[in-house]
Design an enzyme around this catalytic site. Sequence first.
Site, mmCIF file in Angstrom:
data_model
loop_
_atom_site.group_PDB
_atom_site.id
_atom_site.type_symbol
_atom_site.label_atom_id
_atom_site.label_comp_id
_atom_site.label_asym_id
_atom_site.label_seq_id
_atom_site.Cartn_x
_atom_site.Cartn_y
_atom_site.Cartn_z
ATOM 1 N N VAL A 107 3.923 0.777 2.571
ATOM 2 C CA VAL A 107 4.029 -0.478 3.320
ATOM 3 C C VAL A 107 4.434 -1.594 2.364
ATOM 4 C CG1 VAL A 107 2.824 -2.146 4.782
ATOM 5 C CG2 VAL A 107 2.226 0.262 4.912
ATOM 6 N N ASP A 158 -5.286 8.106 17.870
ATOM 7 C CA ASP A 158 -5.867 8.082 16.524
ATOM 8 C C ASP A 158 -6.584 6.763 16.259
ATOM 9 O OD1 ASP A 158 -6.543 9.178 14.094
ATOM 10 O OD2 ASP A 158 -4.695 8.569 13.100
ATOM 11 N N GLY A 167 3.095 7.544 3.483
ATOM 12 C CA GLY A 167 4.108 6.513 3.538
ATOM 13 C C GLY A 167 3.763 5.324 2.685
ATOM 14 N N GLY A 227 0.828 -1.193 0.000
ATOM 15 C CA GLY A 227 0.000 0.000 0.000
ATOM 16 C C GLY A 227 0.859 1.238 0.000
#
Length: 587
Positions: free
Chosen positions: A25, A130, A23, A18
């Site tokens: 992964v 979060d 960012g 992903g």
Amino acid sequence: MRTGDVIASRYRLEDELGSGSNGVVWSAFDRKLKRLVALKRPHSLRGETERDRFRREAENAAQVYHPNVVSVFDTVDGDDCWLVMEYLPSRSLDKIIEHGPLAPERVARIGVQVASALRALHVRGVVHRDVKPGNILVSENDLAKLGDFGIAVWRDVTLTDDGRISGTAAYVAPEVANGRPATAASDVFSLGAALFAAVEGAPPFGTGHPEAVLARARKGTIPPTRNAGPLAPVLDDMLRTRPAERPGTDEVAERLRECAGGWEPPVAPPPVAAPARGPRRRVYRLAGAAVVLLVIAAAVTIPFLHQETPPAGDVIGEPRTADPCALTDQQAMRPFGEVEMQNDYGGFERCDLLIAVGPRRQVDIAVEFSAPDPDVPRAVQPGRFDVQVNPRNGDECDRAVRATQQVDVWITAKQKDATADLCGMADVATQSVLDKLRHGQLPRRRPFEPASLANFDACGLFNGSALAAVPGIDAIHPRVGFGNWKCEWHSTTEKTDLQVKFERNEKMTAVSGAPTQLAGHEAYVMPTEGKTSGSCMVRVVHRAYVDQHGRAAVEHVTVELIGKKPAKDYCAMATAIGRAAADALPS
């Protein structure tokens, strides 16, 4: 970055799983430990301040072990920063609910696991900040894990003009939206908002531009539920505007468990080696870097979940001198109540933390060494501690850590007529055990008194003629317990087991059994009749002494026979063996 690139001379990139604005992964093969992991990297780190935050918060993440928290194994801190985590095929909850709201019972199943994870974080002093569907990972069998806690550089954050608000606008608590710092209570609100979205199809403050959502969050007005059914009361309480009025994670987990109809979470599979390389294929292609995938493995009879890396050498050392109390952490358990350490209860291989959880209510956390069953194959890989997580069983919940090839550490939380969250307490105690094992060989305990039973061997207390009281007993092949303080024999002709162990306890009374005398020693006989089996326990007192708290205590030999016969038949045999034990003890 490309498939086949090697990070830190160790992690070979496999598939990009992903990529989003914050960012990327990847799945990767750990060439050192021969397993699949997930690697996550921010697109950029703007200066040393963010690098310091990455290091500090990654350390916080790695301190928490819980079966419903994504485990952090390692960091790579060089030109690029990577977080190394466990890997398992799963989807984030936000992707699941894109196809429509979920049934209340399924939402409760997911919620009870995340509430348990939050409890473990809060006990360790970590606030997630979060909690949202995108950070809740769900496998095909509804195993749920909370990810991305405290890793600020990868959070999908929304900041107000003053820069004080962190979190995702649709799921922040009203007090956080108004600029106050996040707390455990705000995590409870955010979980409630995530579950609200899962069952209703949209978060409580709606969607749209972040500032518009935050404006609604500041007011704290929650629309009524339409689809929540039995979840509605607990969601209403979790989403209260005033933080002090929200339930704690213990209460949330218990209420969600009731909504789930007593459903037990599935056990996570252990990390496994990467499969042989064949034709390449994508496992999942997911938008955003918030999704972490964990290893899927075939079902195993005894599930061992988590791995820790100990230093070289035997962390237990010589069994009789290893201190089980060195594996406990009273400070870690104090959030649950007042704690008292008791090292004069049960076997010599055991240490207990007694926790006052309410008026005249106490939970016993027992930590004890155990020799593994020699009939069960086991392979302890160097450099790993595996953790066995068992479901709660009535008034007990236990965990087991494979410390060495020869030694397990069992952690058991017990409470009569249990009302406390025993598994949550066992998880915190297990984390303490792992923390202590990581520091090398355990400290040695104080030498035993010369007259103590701890200096004897349970298996050597009898000769074959004494054991002949049990028909068909195999006197040649005993199962030897940790420190030679316990010994077990089995009958080859009947379903009968004999166990002899050395223990300590408070001064005995008639509650301990019918008092008698065996070879000049005080003894107590206690039969127990079951529906399909019987047993008899005979306790032979060896010596009296004063324990660490100034209370009268005794050391005793416990002889127990269990099988299919009536209890009275076993009491005759157990008494004969107890008499032989009493006769063998020094005066």
